[in-house]
Design a protein around this motif. Structure first.
Motif, PDB file in Angstrom:
ATOM      1  N   LYS A 153      27.654  24.291  68.688  1.00 64.84           N
ATOM      2  CA  LYS A 153      27.980  22.918  68.286  1.00 64.84           C
ATOM      3  C   LYS A 153      27.563  21.962  69.396  1.00 64.84           C
ATOM      4  CE  LYS A 153      32.772  23.900  69.496  1.00 64.84           C
ATOM      5  NZ  LYS A 153      34.123  23.977  68.992  1.00 64.84           N
ATOM      6  N   ASP A 154      27.411  20.707  69.053  1.00 68.02           N
ATOM      7  CA  ASP A 154      27.011  19.703  70.034  1.00 68.02           C
ATOM      8  C   ASP A 154      28.063  19.593  71.130  1.00 68.02           C
ATOM      9  OD1 ASP A 154      24.682  19.106  68.673  1.00 68.02           O
ATOM     10  OD2 ASP A 154      25.587  17.491  67.510  1.00 68.02           O
ATOM     11  N   HIS A 155      27.591  19.621  72.378  1.00 71.42           N
ATOM     12  CA  HIS A 155      28.513  19.539  73.511  1.00 71.42           C
ATOM     13  C   HIS A 155      28.150  18.388  74.447  1.00 71.42           C
ATOM     14  CE1 HIS A 155      31.420  20.877  76.437  1.00 71.42           C
ATOM     15  NE2 HIS A 155      30.490  20.931  77.371  1.00 71.42           N
ATOM     16  N   GLY A 156      26.885  18.016  74.469  1.00 73.05           N
ATOM     17  CA  GLY A 156      26.461  16.924  75.346  1.00 73.05           C
ATOM     18  C   GLY A 156      25.784  17.461  76.589  1.00 73.05           C
ATOM     19  N   ASP A 157      25.802  16.661  77.650  1.00 74.07           N
ATOM     20  CA  ASP A 157      25.138  17.035  78.890  1.00 74.07           C
ATOM     21  C   ASP A 157      25.923  18.104  79.636  1.00 74.07           C
ATOM     22  OD1 ASP A 157      23.142  15.221  78.389  1.00 74.07           O
ATOM     23  OD2 ASP A 157      24.018  13.628  79.625  1.00 74.07           O
ATOM     24  N   PHE A 158      25.185  19.025  80.253  1.00 74.68           N
ATOM     25  CA  PHE A 158      25.762  20.111  81.044  1.00 74.68           C
ATOM     26  C   PHE A 158      25.004  20.159  82.361  1.00 74.68           C
ATOM     27  CE2 PHE A 158      26.030  24.736  82.065  1.00 74.68           C
ATOM     28  CZ  PHE A 158      27.406  24.807  82.215  1.00 74.68           C
ATOM     29  N   GLU A 159      25.703  19.897  83.456  1.00 74.40           N
ATOM     30  CA  GLU A 159      25.041  19.808  84.756  1.00 74.40           C
ATOM     31  C   GLU A 159      25.105  21.141  85.490  1.00 74.40           C
ATOM     32  OE1 GLU A 159      25.116  17.124  88.832  1.00 74.40           O
ATOM     33  OE2 GLU A 159      26.266  16.495  87.085  1.00 74.40           O
ATOM     34  N   MET A 160      23.932  21.545  85.999  1.00 77.11           N
ATOM     35  CA  MET A 160      23.825  22.778  86.770  1.00 77.11           C
ATOM     36  C   MET A 160      24.125  22.478  88.237  1.00 77.11           C
ATOM     37  SD  MET A 160      23.017  24.829  84.366  1.00 77.11           S
ATOM     38  CE  MET A 160      22.464  26.303  85.178  1.00 77.11           C
ATOM     39  N   ASP A 161      24.231  23.525  89.055  1.00 77.65           N
ATOM     40  CA  ASP A 161      24.539  23.351  90.480  1.00 77.65           C
ATOM     41  C   ASP A 161      23.448  22.594  91.234  1.00 77.65           C
ATOM     42  OD1 ASP A 161      26.950  24.598  90.251  1.00 77.65           O
ATOM     43  OD2 ASP A 161      26.199  26.570  90.855  1.00 77.65           O
ATOM     44  N   ASP A 162      22.209  22.745  90.817  1.00 73.15           N
ATOM     45  CA  ASP A 162      21.109  22.077  91.506  1.00 73.15           C
ATOM     46  C   ASP A 162      20.901  20.636  91.036  1.00 73.15           C
ATOM     47  OD1 ASP A 162      20.079  22.524  89.009  1.00 73.15           O
ATOM     48  OD2 ASP A 162      18.298  23.624  89.683  1.00 73.15           O
ATOM     49  N   GLY A 163      21.763  20.155  90.142  1.00 71.59           N
ATOM     50  CA  GLY A 163      21.681  18.780  89.658  1.00 71.59           C
ATOM     51  C   GLY A 163      20.918  18.626  88.361  1.00 71.59           C
ATOM     52  N   THR A 164      20.317  19.693  87.869  1.00 70.11           N
ATOM     53  CA  THR A 164      19.596  19.650  86.605  1.00 70.11           C
ATOM     54  C   THR A 164      20.587  19.439  85.467  1.00 70.11           C
ATOM     55  OG1 THR A 164      18.036  21.263  87.504  1.00 70.11           O
ATOM     56  CG2 THR A 164      17.980  20.898  85.127  1.00 70.11           C
ATOM     57  N   VAL A 165      20.282  18.521  84.569  1.00 67.23           N
ATOM     58  CA  VAL A 165      21.144  18.249  83.429  1.00 67.23           C
ATOM     59  C   VAL A 165      20.490  18.832  82.179  1.00 67.23           C
ATOM     60  CG1 VAL A 165      22.228  16.463  82.016  1.00 67.23           C
ATOM     61  CG2 VAL A 165      22.056  16.167  84.486  1.00 67.23           C
ATOM     62  N   ILE A 166      21.255  19.638  81.447  1.00 63.78           N
ATOM     63  CA  ILE A 166      20.765  20.277  80.228  1.00 63.78           C
ATOM     64  C   ILE A 166      21.548  19.701  79.059  1.00 63.78           C
ATOM     65  CG2 ILE A 166      20.556  22.460  78.990  1.00 63.78           C
ATOM     66  CD1 ILE A 166      20.393  23.830  81.725  1.00 63.78           C
ATOM     67  N   LEU A 167      20.852  19.315  78.007  1.00 61.99           N
ATOM     68  CA  LEU A 167      21.506  18.790  76.811  1.00 61.99           C
ATOM     69  C   LEU A 167      21.836  19.955  75.883  1.00 61.99           C
ATOM     70  CD1 LEU A 167      22.433  16.381  75.112  1.00 61.99           C
ATOM     71  CD2 LEU A 167      20.132  16.309  74.144  1.00 61.99           C
ATOM     72  N   LEU A 168      23.115  20.167  75.654  1.00 57.40           N
ATOM     73  CA  LEU A 168      23.560  21.241  74.771  1.00 57.40           C
ATOM     74  C   LEU A 168      23.735  20.670  73.368  1.00 57.40           C
ATOM     75  CD1 LEU A 168      26.163  23.044  77.048  1.00 57.40           C
ATOM     76  CD2 LEU A 168      23.792  23.672  76.621  1.00 57.40           C
ATOM     77  N   LYS A 169      22.703  20.843  72.558  1.00 57.81           N
ATOM     78  CA  LYS A 169      22.696  20.385  71.176  1.00 57.81           C
ATOM     79  C   LYS A 169      22.823  21.579  70.260  1.00 57.81           C
ATOM     80  CE  LYS A 169      20.100  17.123  68.979  1.00 57.81           C
ATOM     81  NZ  LYS A 169      18.894  16.351  68.703  1.00 57.81           N
ATOM     82  N   LYS A 170      23.382  21.372  69.081  1.00 58.73           N
ATOM     83  CA  LYS A 170      23.573  22.457  68.120  1.00 58.73           C
ATOM     84  C   LYS A 170      22.234  23.146  67.842  1.00 58.73           C
ATOM     85  CE  LYS A 170      25.630  23.548  63.704  1.00 58.73           C
ATOM     86  NZ  LYS A 170      26.434  23.094  62.611  1.00 58.73           N
ATOM     87  N   ASN A 171      22.269  24.480  67.844  1.00 54.46           N
ATOM     88  CA  ASN A 171      21.136  25.381  67.571  1.00 54.46           C
ATOM     89  C   ASN A 171      20.069  25.389  68.661  1.00 54.46           C
ATOM     90  OD1 ASN A 171      22.225  26.314  65.169  1.00 54.46           O
ATOM     91  ND2 ASN A 171      21.390  24.583  64.027  1.00 54.46           N
ATOM     92  N   SER A 172      20.279  24.715  69.795  1.00 53.43           N
ATOM     93  CA  SER A 172      19.309  24.806  70.895  1.00 53.43           C
ATOM     94  C   SER A 172      19.584  26.088  71.683  1.00 53.43           C
ATOM     95  CB  SER A 172      19.410  23.584  71.806  1.00 53.43           C
ATOM     96  OG  SER A 172      20.690  23.503  72.394  1.00 53.43           O
ATOM     97  N   GLN A 173      18.530  26.682  72.257  1.00 48.99           N
ATOM     98  CA  GLN A 173      18.659  27.907  73.032  1.00 48.99           C
ATOM     99  C   GLN A 173      18.306  27.631  74.480  1.00 48.99           C
ATOM    100  OE1 GLN A 173      16.897  31.457  71.536  1.00 48.99           O
ATOM    101  NE2 GLN A 173      17.787  31.231  69.510  1.00 48.99           N
ATOM    102  N   HIS A 174      19.016  28.310  75.392  1.00 55.02           N
ATOM    103  CA  HIS A 174      18.820  28.096  76.819  1.00 55.02           C
ATOM    104  C   HIS A 174      18.946  29.417  77.562  1.00 55.02           C
ATOM    105  CE1 HIS A 174      19.350  23.777  76.044  1.00 55.02           C
ATOM    106  NE2 HIS A 174      20.390  24.128  75.290  1.00 55.02           N
TER     107      HIS A 174
END
Length: 195
Positions: A153-174
């Motif tokens: 499900k949509d969660h929004g921005d997710f920040e990693m330790d190195d400062g990289t921001v990942i957008l967690l959108k429904k059905n996206s894979q990471h």
């Protein structure tokens, strides 16, 4: 009959699997406490009568009611203890924020206990190492440090330790570090994709 309601409480928990928490059964708990109060008062009256009149024929009924009191006490203690252990396990499974459907089944005292347990665990984790250590991560030893996950499900921005921001959108894979996304997997936001 003596102790029927108390054993009903214990059986209620026994019927459910470990990961489930039934609604707090306050009505039956109050009935058991009322039964215990009645048994105690009857025993007090019979003990006073046995002492004053010297009636030894009352002793077996006094002992029976006393054993029933002890059994009710053990059943209530087992019921409350088992619920607390289930709530403690839920803290490790879901993290510091429980889903609303689980919180709905808890009484006010259990919510207070959960909050206090959560604070104690956080204090302990902060005391480990320099910056603290999250001991609730990696409950099972990982086979690899990175895993493939799909966003449920949509969660929004997710920040990693190195400062990289990942957008967690429904059905996206990471492809993410396991320790960063394990909490989100337990909350149902991400799911592990078998590779």
């Amino acid at each position: 009959m003596f102790c029927e309601k108390a054993t009903e409480l214990v059986r209620e928990l026994q019927r459910l699997s470990d990961g489930q928490l039934p609604a707090f059964n306050e009505e039956v708990l109050r009935q058991v406490l009322q039964e215990m109060e009645n048994l105690y008062e009857q025993n007090q009256n019979d003990v006073n009568q046995a002492k004053s009149d010297g009636r030894a024929d009352l002793i077996p009924s006094i002992k029976l009611r006393h054993c029933s009191l002890l059994r009710n006490q053990r059943c209530l203690t087992a019921y409350l203890y088992d619920r607390l252990m289930r709530i403690r396990a839920l803290r490790w499974e879901y993290g510091s924020v429980l889903p609303a459907n689980i919180r709905f089944h808890m009484c006010a005292e259990e919510l207070q206990w959960f909050s206090q347990y959560k604070k104690s665990l956080a204090t302990f984790m902060r005391s480990l190492g320099g910056d603290g250590l999250d001991i609730t991560q990696d409950v099972k030893p990982p086979k690899s440090l990175y895993i493939q996950v799909r966003c449920v499900k949509d969660h929004g921005d997710f920040e990693m330790d190195d400062g990289t921001v990942i957008l967690l959108k429904k059905n996206s894979q990471h492809f993410l570090p396991r320790w960063k996304c394990e909490q989100l997997i337990r909350q149902g936001i991400l799911e592990h994709v078998a590779s």
